[in-house]
Design an enzyme around this catalytic site. Structure first.
Site, PDB file in Angstrom:
ATOM      1  N   PRO A  48       0.834  -1.208   0.000  1.00  0.00           N
ATOM      2  CA  PRO A  48       0.000   0.000   0.000  1.00  0.00           C
ATOM      3  C   PRO A  48       0.869   1.258   0.000  1.00  0.00           C
ATOM      4  O   PRO A  48       1.989   1.237   0.509  1.00  0.00           O
ATOM      5  CB  PRO A  48      -0.780  -0.113   1.320  1.00  0.00           C
ATOM      6  N   ASP A  49       0.332   2.335  -0.595  1.00  0.00           N
ATOM      7  CA  ASP A  49       1.069   3.597  -0.460  1.00  0.00           C
ATOM      8  C   ASP A  49       0.740   4.202   0.906  1.00  0.00           C
ATOM      9  O   ASP A  49       0.179   3.513   1.777  1.00  0.00           O
ATOM     10  CB  ASP A  49       0.784   4.544  -1.645  1.00  0.00           C
ATOM     11  N   PHE A  50       1.084   5.448   1.136  1.00  0.00           N
ATOM     12  CA  PHE A  50       0.896   6.032   2.468  1.00  0.00           C
ATOM     13  C   PHE A  50      -0.405   6.817   2.593  1.00  0.00           C
ATOM     14  O   PHE A  50      -1.102   6.717   3.593  1.00  0.00           O
ATOM     15  CB  PHE A  50       2.086   6.957   2.814  1.00  0.00           C
ATOM     16  N   ARG A  51      -0.730   7.597   1.558  1.00  0.00           N
ATOM     17  CA  ARG A  51      -1.767   8.620   1.750  1.00  0.00           C
ATOM     18  C   ARG A  51      -3.045   8.415   0.959  1.00  0.00           C
ATOM     19  O   ARG A  51      -3.951   9.250   1.055  1.00  0.00           O
ATOM     20  CB  ARG A  51      -1.176  10.006   1.442  1.00  0.00           C
ATOM     21  N   ASN A  83      11.206   5.124  -1.833  1.00  0.00           N
ATOM     22  CA  ASN A  83      10.723   3.814  -1.385  1.00  0.00           C
ATOM     23  C   ASN A  83      11.792   3.023  -0.629  1.00  0.00           C
ATOM     24  O   ASN A  83      12.971   3.085  -0.947  1.00  0.00           O
ATOM     25  CB  ASN A  83      10.205   3.011  -2.574  1.00  0.00           C
ATOM     26  N   ASP A 120      11.195  -0.305  -0.145  1.00  0.00           N
ATOM     27  CA  ASP A 120      10.867  -1.710  -0.412  1.00  0.00           C
ATOM     28  C   ASP A 120      11.958  -2.458  -1.175  1.00  0.00           C
ATOM     29  O   ASP A 120      11.909  -3.683  -1.312  1.00  0.00           O
ATOM     30  CB  ASP A 120       9.521  -1.812  -1.158  1.00  0.00           C
ATOM     31  N   HIS A 126      15.067   7.798   1.348  1.00  0.00           N
ATOM     32  CA  HIS A 126      14.513   7.522   2.680  1.00  0.00           C
ATOM     33  C   HIS A 126      15.110   6.260   3.290  1.00  0.00           C
ATOM     34  O   HIS A 126      14.505   5.628   4.150  1.00  0.00           O
ATOM     35  CB  HIS A 126      12.979   7.469   2.627  1.00  0.00           C
ATOM     36  N   CYS A 157      24.137   5.019  19.716  1.00  0.00           N
ATOM     37  CA  CYS A 157      25.566   5.270  19.435  1.00  0.00           C
ATOM     38  C   CYS A 157      25.863   5.298  17.934  1.00  0.00           C
ATOM     39  O   CYS A 157      26.996   5.534  17.538  1.00  0.00           O
ATOM     40  CB  CYS A 157      26.447   4.223  20.118  1.00  0.00           C
ATOM     41  N   CYS A 165      21.831  -2.882  20.874  1.00  0.00           N
ATOM     42  CA  CYS A 165      23.264  -2.766  20.608  1.00  0.00           C
ATOM     43  C   CYS A 165      24.015  -3.184  21.883  1.00  0.00           C
ATOM     44  O   CYS A 165      23.454  -3.097  22.991  1.00  0.00           O
ATOM     45  CB  CYS A 165      23.563  -1.312  20.279  1.00  0.00           C
ATOM     46  N   ASN A 212       1.010   9.913 -12.289  1.00  0.00           N
ATOM     47  CA  ASN A 212       0.413   9.719 -10.962  1.00  0.00           C
ATOM     48  C   ASN A 212      -1.104   9.653 -11.086  1.00  0.00           C
ATOM     49  O   ASN A 212      -1.679  10.252 -12.001  1.00  0.00           O
ATOM     50  CB  ASN A 212       0.792  10.887 -10.038  1.00  0.00           C
TER      51      ASN A 212
HETATM   52  P1  OAD Z   1       2.052   8.781  -0.939  1.00  0.00           P
HETATM   53  O1  OAD Z   1       1.172   7.702  -0.414  1.00  0.00           O
HETATM   54  O2  OAD Z   1       2.065  10.061  -0.195  1.00  0.00           O
HETATM   55  O3  OAD Z   1       1.688   9.078  -2.436  1.00  0.00           O
HETATM   56  C1  OAD Z   1       1.536   8.048  -3.375  1.00  0.00           C
HETATM   57  C2  OAD Z   1       0.920   8.636  -4.659  1.00  0.00           C
HETATM   58  O4  OAD Z   1       0.893   7.603  -5.622  1.00  0.00           O
HETATM   59  C3  OAD Z   1      -0.501   9.126  -4.457  1.00  0.00           C
HETATM   60  O5  OAD Z   1      -0.647  10.393  -5.067  1.00  0.00           O
HETATM   61  C4  OAD Z   1      -1.356   8.069  -5.181  1.00  0.00           C
HETATM   62  O6  OAD Z   1      -2.518   8.608  -5.779  1.00  0.00           O
HETATM   63  C5  OAD Z   1      -0.387   7.567  -6.233  1.00  0.00           C
HETATM   64  N1  OAD Z   1      -0.643   6.192  -6.665  1.00  0.00           N
HETATM   65  C6  OAD Z   1      -0.835   5.089  -5.907  1.00  0.00           C
HETATM   66  N2  OAD Z   1      -0.984   3.982  -6.668  1.00  0.00           N
HETATM   67  C7  OAD Z   1      -0.906   4.407  -7.954  1.00  0.00           C
HETATM   68  C8  OAD Z   1      -1.001   3.764  -9.223  1.00  0.00           C
HETATM   69  N3  OAD Z   1      -1.191   2.446  -9.343  1.00  0.00           N
HETATM   70  N4  OAD Z   1      -0.869   4.531 -10.339  1.00  0.00           N
HETATM   71  C9  OAD Z   1      -0.664   5.861 -10.248  1.00  0.00           C
HETATM   72  N5  OAD Z   1      -0.558   6.527  -9.088  1.00  0.00           N
HETATM   73  C10 OAD Z   1      -0.679   5.817  -7.956  1.00  0.00           C
HETATM   74  O7  OAD Z   1       3.514   8.151  -1.046  1.00  0.00           O
HETATM   75  P2  OAD Z   1       4.908   8.927  -1.191  1.00  0.00           P
HETATM   76  O8  OAD Z   1       4.736  10.161  -1.997  1.00  0.00           O
HETATM   77  O9  OAD Z   1       5.893   7.943  -1.655  1.00  0.00           O
HETATM   78  O10 OAD Z   1       8.357   8.676   4.208  1.00  0.00           O
HETATM   79  O11 OAD Z   1       5.192   9.318   0.312  1.00  0.00           O
HETATM   80  C11 OAD Z   1       6.358  10.000   0.618  1.00  0.00           C
HETATM   81  C12 OAD Z   1       6.882   9.621   1.972  1.00  0.00           C
HETATM   82  O12 OAD Z   1       5.841   9.745   2.941  1.00  0.00           O
HETATM   83  C13 OAD Z   1       7.296   8.173   2.123  1.00  0.00           C
HETATM   84  O13 OAD Z   1       8.591   7.901   1.615  1.00  0.00           O
HETATM   85  C14 OAD Z   1       7.245   7.976   3.622  1.00  0.00           C
HETATM   86  C15 OAD Z   1       5.947   8.668   3.899  1.00  0.00           C
HETATM   87  O14 OAD Z   1       5.817   9.205   5.166  1.00  0.00           O
HETATM   88  C16 OAD Z   1       8.959   8.183   5.296  1.00  0.00           C
HETATM   89  O15 OAD Z   1       8.618   7.159   5.796  1.00  0.00           O
HETATM   90  C17 OAD Z   1      10.102   9.010   5.781  1.00  0.00           C
END
Ligand code: OAD
Length: 271
Positions: free
Chosen positions: A13-16, A87, A89, A106, A117, A138, A204
């Site tokens: 899954p993505d994040f947002r 990413n 992953d 990241h 440490c 550690c 996107n």
């Molecule tokens: P987000 O979840 O913020 O954004 C993912 C984007 O990808 C969203 O705009 C979705 O609409 C889009 N998306 C998902 N699946 C898709 C698909 N099949 N085709 C096209 N678009 C798709 O993820 P990131 O931008 O990677 O940081 O988040 C940035 C950082 O926030 C991560 O590296 C993580 C998180 O907190 C840390 O953990 C430090």
């Protein structure tokens, strides 16, 4: 520039994304706010939620998809200056993208260190303990907790991010921005570090800033929708469909050498 959206079709899954994104599905961890799971201050108080999640996220559970192999194809074609990814992953690496062509902004699960440490730890031991639901510590005087070297909120990005940033983005002649909400600084700011004349292409699902109508540059290209479909279209337009099939192991009909032939317009890498 890549984000979590390039790995969703691998099952991560993505994040947002509302509903399916990680930050909407953390109730079981009982954390005070969603990003606490990756917050270094919270980790010092309670590392367990992160370790539970890490068990699921550890590389090995997922496979690279079409988009990751597209990045490898760009490298094979000699046109990948760098793959800047947020990413953790490891799927770009798994698709064959060379370490020298990657900036894992990241961090990575491949190494681990003590949060007290900073001493480097054996990543295999850290992984084993996390899988066994134990807290890896550690042997330093403070008995600090060890964690994979993925970057938490409140932590600095890897030195490679800063050492290559200016050179890469000034020298970039086409910027692909793929599967990211561009919400997290300083990574998101990189999009504005390319020259004003450099075309930027957004692949996107949603149109995110600075690609909205109000903010985009005249040379920007926006391809909303599913990223795999957009990348397939690009590959078709570039005449690389057979090369891609070969890379994916689907066909052997194309001359293997052509996969590595540089097109005439190739940018000569200076680094
Ligand atoms: P987000 O979840 O913020 O954004 C993912 C984007 O990808 C969203 O705009 C979705 O609409 C889009 N998306 C998902 N699946 C898709 C698909 N099949 N085709 C096209 N678009 C798709 O993820 P990131 O931008 O990677 O940081 O988040 C940035 C950082 O926030 C991560 O590296 C993580 C998180 O907190 C840390 O953990 C430090």
């Amino acid at each position: 520039m890549a984000g979590a959206g390039i790995s969703t079709s691998s099952g991560i899954p993505d994040f947002r994304t509302p509903g399916t994104g990680l930050y909407d599905n953390l109730k079981k961890y009982k954390i005070p706010y969603p990003t606490a799971i990756f917050d270094i201050d919270y980790f010092h108080i309670n590392p367990k939620p992160f370790f539970c999640l890490a068990k699921e996220l550890y590389p090995g559970n997922f496979k690279p998809n079409y988009v990751h192999f597209f990045l490898k194809l760009l490298e094979n074609k000699g046109v990948l200056l760098r793959n800047w990814t947020q990413n953790i992953d490891g799927l770009e690496r798994m698709a064959g993208v060379s370490g020298s062509k990657l900036v894992e902004a990241h961090g990575t699960f491949a190494t681990a260190s003590c949060v007290r440490c900073s001493r480097m730890q054996d990543p295999t031991r850290v992984k084993r303990l996390i899988i066994e639901d134990k807290i890896p510590r550690c042997d330093c005087l403070k008995r600090g907790v060890c964690k994979p070297d993925i970057v938490f909120f409140g932590e600095d990005l890897p030195p490679r991010f800063y050492s290559l940033k200016r050179r890469d983005f000034m020298n970039c002649d086409l910027l692909l921005v793929m599967g990211t909400s561009l919400e997290v600084e300083p990574f998101s700011g990189l999009v504005n570090d390319v020259r004003f004349s450099t075309p930027r292409v957004l692949f996107n699902r949603d149109v995110v800033e600075p690609f909205t109508k109000r903010m985009r540059r005249p040379t920007d290209v926006v391809c909303p929708g599913d990223i795999t479909e957009s990348v397939k279209k690009l590959i078709e337009l570039a005449g690389w469909t057979k090369d891609m099939e070969l890379l994916l192991g689907e066909t052997t009909t194309v001359d293997e050498k052509s996969l590595f032939k540089k097109p005439a317009w190739i940018y000569k890498e200076k680094t």
